[in-house]
Design a protein around this motif. Structure first.
Motif, PDB file in Angstrom:
ATOM      1  N   UNK A  59       0.489  -1.143  -0.042  1.00 24.70           N
ATOM      2  CA  UNK A  59      -0.340   0.048   0.255  1.00 24.70           C
ATOM      3  C   UNK A  59       0.423   1.315   0.118  1.00 24.70           C
ATOM      4  N   UNK A  60       1.714   1.353  -1.258  1.00 24.14           N
ATOM      5  CA  UNK A  60       1.973   2.765  -1.347  1.00 24.14           C
ATOM      6  C   UNK A  60       2.013   3.467  -2.852  1.00 24.14           C
ATOM      7  N   UNK A  61       1.794   4.928  -2.946  1.00 29.85           N
ATOM      8  CA  UNK A  61       1.874   5.849  -3.095  1.00 29.85           C
ATOM      9  C   UNK A  61       2.386   5.473  -4.592  1.00 29.85           C
ATOM     10  N   UNK A  62       1.702   5.873  -5.156  1.00 27.12           N
ATOM     11  CA  UNK A  62       2.520   5.696  -7.408  1.00 27.12           C
ATOM     12  C   UNK A  62       3.704   5.927  -7.586  1.00 27.12           C
ATOM     13  N   UNK A  63       4.406   7.027  -6.331  1.00 27.45           N
ATOM     14  CA  UNK A  63       5.643   6.685  -6.601  1.00 27.45           C
ATOM     15  C   UNK A  63       6.736   6.537  -6.361  1.00 27.45           C
ATOM     16  N   UNK A  64       6.897   4.796  -5.740  1.00 27.20           N
ATOM     17  CA  UNK A  64       7.470   4.131  -5.369  1.00 27.20           C
ATOM     18  C   UNK A  64       6.907   3.454  -7.070  1.00 27.20           C
ATOM     19  N   UNK A  65       8.095   2.566  -7.363  1.00 24.58           N
ATOM     20  CA  UNK A  65       7.766   1.803  -9.025  1.00 24.58           C
ATOM     21  C   UNK A  65       8.969   1.082  -8.919  1.00 24.58           C
ATOM     22  N   UNK A  66       8.638   0.372  -9.565  1.00 20.12           N
ATOM     23  CA  UNK A  66      10.294  -1.128  -9.477  1.00 20.12           C
ATOM     24  C   UNK A  66      10.033  -1.503 -11.296  1.00 20.12           C
ATOM     25  N   UNK A  67      10.803  -2.511 -11.088  1.00 23.43           N
ATOM     26  CA  UNK A  67      11.088  -2.903 -12.287  1.00 23.43           C
ATOM     27  C   UNK A  67      11.934  -4.325 -12.075  1.00 23.43           C
ATOM     28  N   UNK A  68      12.365  -5.555 -12.946  1.00 21.80           N
ATOM     29  CA  UNK A  68      13.071  -6.483 -12.806  1.00 21.80           C
ATOM     30  C   UNK A  68      13.580  -6.715 -14.658  1.00 21.80           C
ATOM     31  N   UNK A  69      14.690  -6.915 -14.137  1.00 23.72           N
ATOM     32  CA  UNK A  69      14.981  -7.313 -15.198  1.00 23.72           C
ATOM     33  C   UNK A  69      15.250  -9.114 -15.618  1.00 23.72           C
ATOM     34  N   UNK A  70      15.807  -9.458 -17.174  1.00 21.26           N
ATOM     35  CA  UNK A  70      15.772 -10.741 -17.544  1.00 21.26           C
ATOM     36  C   UNK A  70      17.305 -11.516 -16.786  1.00 21.26           C
ATOM     37  N   UNK A  72      17.252 -11.146 -12.876  1.00 18.99           N
ATOM     38  CA  UNK A  72      16.699 -10.897 -12.107  1.00 18.99           C
ATOM     39  C   UNK A  72      17.145  -9.826 -11.027  1.00 18.99           C
ATOM     40  N   UNK A  73      17.913  -9.051 -11.473  1.00 20.58           N
ATOM     41  CA  UNK A  73      18.180  -7.815 -10.786  1.00 20.58           C
ATOM     42  C   UNK A  73      16.926  -7.127 -11.102  1.00 20.58           C
ATOM     43  N   UNK A  74      16.746  -5.644  -9.591  1.00 22.11           N
ATOM     44  CA  UNK A  74      15.764  -5.156  -9.571  1.00 22.11           C
ATOM     45  C   UNK A  74      16.160  -3.795  -9.265  1.00 22.11           C
ATOM     46  N   UNK A  75      15.552  -2.985  -9.872  1.00 19.86           N
ATOM     47  CA  UNK A  75      15.709  -2.138  -9.291  1.00 19.86           C
ATOM     48  C   UNK A  75      14.249  -1.306  -8.438  1.00 19.86           C
ATOM     49  N   UNK A  76      14.265  -0.172  -7.994  1.00 18.85           N
ATOM     50  CA  UNK A  76      13.507   0.319  -7.773  1.00 18.85           C
ATOM     51  C   UNK A  76      13.220   2.171  -7.436  1.00 18.85           C
ATOM     52  N   UNK A  77      11.941   2.768  -7.976  1.00 17.98           N
ATOM     53  CA  UNK A  77      12.357   4.221  -8.162  1.00 17.98           C
ATOM     54  C   UNK A  77      11.342   4.928  -7.899  1.00 17.98           C
ATOM     55  N   UNK A  78      11.418   6.141  -6.877  1.00 18.85           N
ATOM     56  CA  UNK A  78      10.625   6.913  -6.136  1.00 18.85           C
ATOM     57  C   UNK A  78      11.237   8.507  -6.835  1.00 18.85           C
ATOM     58  N   UNK A  79       9.672   9.078  -7.435  1.00 15.12           N
ATOM     59  CA  UNK A  79       9.580  10.461  -7.522  1.00 15.12           C
ATOM     60  C   UNK A  79       9.205  10.806  -7.088  1.00 15.12           C
ATOM     61  N   UNK A  80      10.085  11.906  -7.451  1.00 18.76           N
ATOM     62  CA  UNK A  80       9.271  13.876  -6.235  1.00 18.76           C
ATOM     63  C   UNK A  80       9.239  13.317  -4.663  1.00 18.76           C
TER      64      UNK A  80
END
Lengths: 115, 110
Positions: A59-70, A72-80
């Protein structure tokens, strides 16, 4: 086997900026989960990625996002960024193929300070 | 949703035994975990229970009663290095998401 690694370990940003954190899971693990840890709220689940797809979301706002690469490494991004985003961000990896027996292993975390 | 309760702080003496309790109310249950976290470090996995009963691992044991929504972590022969926070976490039926309690800070004194 090498453990979970996270970069950077420490980060200082100002309000309104955006930030990207990186996590490399244990070799062979395909699931990566992200958590936020603060003194007031404790450890809270952000999201989980498995095979490049978001499988669960907290339950976090949309400013928090992530992705995963092939790989399996992952990144998360926080905007504003907001002051309240100051926290320890922990990544946990697991095999991910059987959630009845899966065990998550945590990385050392990224300490984010928002000024 | 999930609600997980554990004591905030406990103190024990080196060489003694301590039991850290965890109670939970959940909409689904698929396992309970205990993690240890030293100050400034990442949580490390200690134990996992999905069926009722006791799991023993050296000086550490964990017990689960699903009907009571209750678990405890038992630490024997306490050492100074056991001073840390102990986190109870529940996995629900929806997947691999863990919900954590607030953690119990254990202080071991000589």
């Amino acid at each position: 086997k090498a453990g979970v690694t996270q970069t950077p370990r420490y980060l200082i940003k100002t309000r309104g900026q955006q930030v990207t954190l990186s996590c490399s899971p244990i070799s062979g693990h395909r699931s990566v989960s992200w958590y936020q840890q603060t003194p007031g709220q404790g450890l809270q689940f952000l999201f989980e990625y498995f095979s490049e797809t978001q499988r669960n979301k907290g339950n976090f706002p949309g400013r928090f996002s992530g992705r995963q690469f092939s790989n399996s490494r992952s990144e998360m991004n926080v905007s504003t960024l907001e002051l309240g985003d100051s926290a320890l961000y922990l990544c946990a990896s697991s095999q991910g193929t059987d959630t009845n027996t899966d065990t998550q292993y945590f990385g050392p975390g990224t300490r984010l300070t928002v000024l | 949703g999930q609600n997980i309760d554990q004591p905030t702080e406990m103190t024990a003496t080196e060489g003694a035994i301590v039991q850290i309790n965890c109670t939970y109310q959940t909409s689904g249950f698929n396992g309970l975990f205990w993690y240890q976290q030293h100050a400034g470090e990442a949580p490390t996995f200690l134990s996992y229970n999905v069926l009722d009963g006791l799991e023993e691992k050296g000086r550490f044991s964990s017990f689960l009663s699903r009907s009571k929504g209750y678990s405890y972590l038992l630490l024997k022969e306490l050492q100074m290095k056991d001073s840390a926070s102990y986190l109870c976490a529940v996995r629900d039926n929806a997947g691999n998401m863990l919900t954590f309690g607030g953690g119990t800070r254990l202080m071991v004194k000589p």
